[in-house]
Scaffold this motif. Sequence first.
Motif, PDB file in Angstrom:
ATOM      1  N   ALA A 141      84.887  48.247 -12.063  1.00  0.00           N
ATOM      2  CA  ALA A 141      84.717  47.965 -10.640  1.00  0.00           C
ATOM      3  C   ALA A 141      84.079  49.158  -9.939  1.00  0.00           C
ATOM      4  CB  ALA A 141      86.072  47.633 -10.012  1.00  0.00           C
ATOM      5  N   GLY A 142      84.523  50.375 -10.295  1.00  0.00           N
ATOM      6  CA  GLY A 142      83.935  51.569  -9.697  1.00  0.00           C
ATOM      7  C   GLY A 142      82.475  51.729 -10.035  1.00  0.00           C
ATOM      8  N   MET A 143      82.081  51.352 -11.235  1.00  0.00           N
ATOM      9  CA  MET A 143      80.678  51.436 -11.633  1.00  0.00           C
ATOM     10  C   MET A 143      79.808  50.598 -10.704  1.00  0.00           C
ATOM     11  SD  MET A 143      78.956  50.582 -15.347  1.00  0.00           S
ATOM     12  CE  MET A 143      79.408  48.850 -15.313  1.00  0.00           C
ATOM     13  N   MET A 144      80.260  49.385 -10.401  1.00  0.00           N
ATOM     14  CA  MET A 144      79.497  48.519  -9.505  1.00  0.00           C
ATOM     15  C   MET A 144      79.589  48.992  -8.064  1.00  0.00           C
ATOM     16  SD  MET A 144      80.294  44.765 -11.161  1.00  0.00           S
ATOM     17  CE  MET A 144      82.077  44.954 -11.247  1.00  0.00           C
ATOM     18  N   LEU A 145      80.788  49.405  -7.656  1.00  0.00           N
ATOM     19  CA  LEU A 145      81.010  49.812  -6.275  1.00  0.00           C
ATOM     20  C   LEU A 145      80.166  51.023  -5.901  1.00  0.00           C
ATOM     21  CD1 LEU A 145      84.556  50.050  -4.674  1.00  0.00           C
ATOM     22  CD2 LEU A 145      82.726  51.590  -4.037  1.00  0.00           C
ATOM     23  N   PHE A 146      80.188  52.058  -6.718  1.00  0.00           N
ATOM     24  CA  PHE A 146      79.505  53.303  -6.369  1.00  0.00           C
ATOM     25  C   PHE A 146      78.009  53.248  -6.671  1.00  0.00           C
ATOM     26  CE2 PHE A 146      83.961  54.574  -7.119  1.00  0.00           C
ATOM     27  CZ  PHE A 146      84.255  54.944  -5.811  1.00  0.00           C
ATOM     28  N   ARG A 147      77.609  52.356  -7.579  1.00  0.00           N
ATOM     29  CA  ARG A 147      76.173  52.136  -7.752  1.00  0.00           C
ATOM     30  C   ARG A 147      75.601  51.487  -6.509  1.00  0.00           C
ATOM     31  NH1 ARG A 147      72.526  54.550 -10.124  1.00  0.00           N
ATOM     32  NH2 ARG A 147      73.986  54.753 -11.861  1.00  0.00           N
ATOM     33  N   GLY A 148      76.337  50.504  -5.989  1.00  0.00           N
ATOM     34  CA  GLY A 148      75.906  49.894  -4.729  1.00  0.00           C
ATOM     35  C   GLY A 148      75.944  50.882  -3.587  1.00  0.00           C
ATOM     36  N   GLY A 149      76.962  51.762  -3.568  1.00  0.00           N
ATOM     37  CA  GLY A 149      77.041  52.776  -2.525  1.00  0.00           C
ATOM     38  C   GLY A 149      75.870  53.731  -2.568  1.00  0.00           C
ATOM     39  N   ASN A 150      75.424  54.079  -3.745  1.00  0.00           N
ATOM     40  CA  ASN A 150      74.248  54.945  -3.882  1.00  0.00           C
ATOM     41  C   ASN A 150      73.018  54.305  -3.257  1.00  0.00           C
ATOM     42  OD1 ASN A 150      71.664  55.144  -5.814  1.00  0.00           O
ATOM     43  ND2 ASN A 150      72.599  57.177  -5.712  1.00  0.00           N
ATOM     44  N   GLN A 151      72.814  53.030  -3.546  1.00  0.00           N
ATOM     45  CA  GLN A 151      71.629  52.341  -3.022  1.00  0.00           C
ATOM     46  C   GLN A 151      71.747  52.069  -1.531  1.00  0.00           C
ATOM     47  OE1 GLN A 151      71.192  48.899  -5.537  1.00  0.00           O
ATOM     48  NE2 GLN A 151      70.732  50.112  -7.371  1.00  0.00           N
ATOM     49  N   PHE A 152      72.981  51.862  -1.059  1.00  0.00           N
ATOM     50  CA  PHE A 152      73.192  51.612   0.375  1.00  0.00           C
ATOM     51  C   PHE A 152      72.907  52.868   1.193  1.00  0.00           C
ATOM     52  CE2 PHE A 152      76.030  51.768   4.080  1.00  0.00           C
ATOM     53  CZ  PHE A 152      75.606  50.630   4.761  1.00  0.00           C
ATOM     54  N   ILE A 153      73.453  53.997   0.767  1.00  0.00           N
ATOM     55  CA  ILE A 153      73.271  55.238   1.522  1.00  0.00           C
ATOM     56  C   ILE A 153      71.824  55.720   1.452  1.00  0.00           C
ATOM     57  CG2 ILE A 153      73.899  57.699   1.616  1.00  0.00           C
ATOM     58  CD1 ILE A 153      76.691  56.907   0.716  1.00  0.00           C
ATOM     59  N   GLY A 154      71.222  55.595   0.299  1.00  0.00           N
ATOM     60  CA  GLY A 154      69.852  56.078   0.139  1.00  0.00           C
ATOM     61  C   GLY A 154      68.798  55.050   0.433  1.00  0.00           C
ATOM     62  N   ASN A 155      69.202  53.837   0.827  1.00  0.00           N
ATOM     63  CA  ASN A 155      68.251  52.754   1.077  1.00  0.00           C
ATOM     64  C   ASN A 155      67.336  52.532  -0.127  1.00  0.00           C
ATOM     65  OD1 ASN A 155      69.102  52.132   3.778  1.00  0.00           O
ATOM     66  ND2 ASN A 155      68.024  53.985   4.471  1.00  0.00           N
ATOM     67  N   ALA A 156      67.913  52.695  -1.329  1.00  0.00           N
ATOM     68  CA  ALA A 156      67.170  52.517  -2.585  1.00  0.00           C
ATOM     69  C   ALA A 156      65.930  53.398  -2.647  1.00  0.00           C
ATOM     70  CB  ALA A 156      66.799  51.045  -2.777  1.00  0.00           C
ATOM     71  N   ASP A 157      66.005  54.575  -2.029  1.00  0.00           N
ATOM     72  CA  ASP A 157      64.876  55.504  -1.993  1.00  0.00           C
ATOM     73  C   ASP A 157      65.351  56.873  -2.479  1.00  0.00           C
ATOM     74  OD1 ASP A 157      62.361  56.423  -1.630  1.00  0.00           O
ATOM     75  OD2 ASP A 157      62.364  56.297   0.554  1.00  0.00           O
TER      76      ASP A 157
END
Length: 432
Positions: free
Chosen positions: A136-152
């Motif tokens: 669950a953490g793998m999915m949660l924090f991967r999404g958090g990375n893309q959310f904070i960085g706007n996938a950039d």
Amino acid sequence: MSRVKELQKSLFGGTTSNARQFGMIFTLVAIVLLFQILTDGLTLSPGNLISLVSQYSYILILAIGMLMVIVAGHIDLSVGSIAAFVGIVVANIMQDYSVPWFLAILIGLAVGAVIGAWQGFWVAYVGVPAFIVTLAGMMLFRGGNQFIGNADTIPVPEGFRKIGAGFLPEIGPNTGYNNLTLLLGLVICVAVVVREWRGRATRREMQAEVAPMWISVIRVAIPLVVVVFATLQFAGGRVGTSFPISGIILGVLVVIYGFVTRNTAGGRHIYAVGGNARAAELSGVKLKRVNFLVMMNMSVLAALAGMIFVARSAASGPQDGIGWELDAIAAVFVGGAAVSGGLGTISGSIVGGLVMAVLNNGLQLMGVGSDRVQIIKGVVLLLAVALDAYNKKQGRFSVIDSLMRPFRRDTPTGAESPAEAGQERGKSPVAG
């Protein structure tokens, strides 16, 4: 006992099982020499050695934490995503809020600790299996990375880059080498000599058998040759390079965690929990606290690894950390950890990680495609563990068994294996 076994006992610390601890090191040396021949000398060139340490130090840092997680009987699939999440958070606060890089590092470690506490709570106090929590953490924090960085990607300042792309600075007179790297090598050489001298002094004080002086000379000479060679290679690279700062960080962590797992009550508790959780709890070990701290520690190290990678890459991005958990887990198992927990060493995991790193690096130097590199690494991992498990069942030389024997208090001195000892003991292995 044969003369060969007597020589093994003398050379490797008094028991044959101690000699077996060097099995993975010999394997690493063999792989290095093989690629040194196949790559026409590129493998041990100064530039490649420097690149090897710089490129794989963050994976070896993850392997340290993963070893403790696996020894405790768990697995952590979220380390790559946590590293990426912390990396984007740190890069973001330095860019948008002008946070100084040294303060950003502390914030990154704190974020890792909070994440580890979150996951540790679910594992230790709620009782959710670590596999599920970290998935669950793998999915949660991967999404958090893309959310904070706007996938950039987000660049990081020059000062921050030193922890991942920096080297020991040049000071003192011009010797043709990096003087601080030479000093580092000298310190390690002195430590090797002092360790052997103190070991002989301790055995005399205990009125135990002391190996002949020529044996001690051999035990000191072999590491010294390796250290001197490596020192000259790292110190003699192109101008502006030397031993990487990330390698210094890795070395400090290996020393600290090696001491903790071998010489502290907390370290022994981790092995006790992994060997037999119920028996450890009945013996007074605080099971929940051990599991909580192990998961928390893993996330802190993942945060550090993520920041080192971002510093080396000069920017944080959405693809950071993908597959890192697999590399860390592979390093631990190749290094001799048991799938069921309770067995493993920090040094074994580092050697296992180096085996995989040299294998990957050597194949790349030979121009092997990334697809075949992955296939070969997977086959090597499977065969290494399968062959070792087979040898252990047959009572033959087993890297896994040898790396773990120092953590079994009930192993008869000089016994070759549980089969040769004549019996299987029911006690859980602990570090000692």
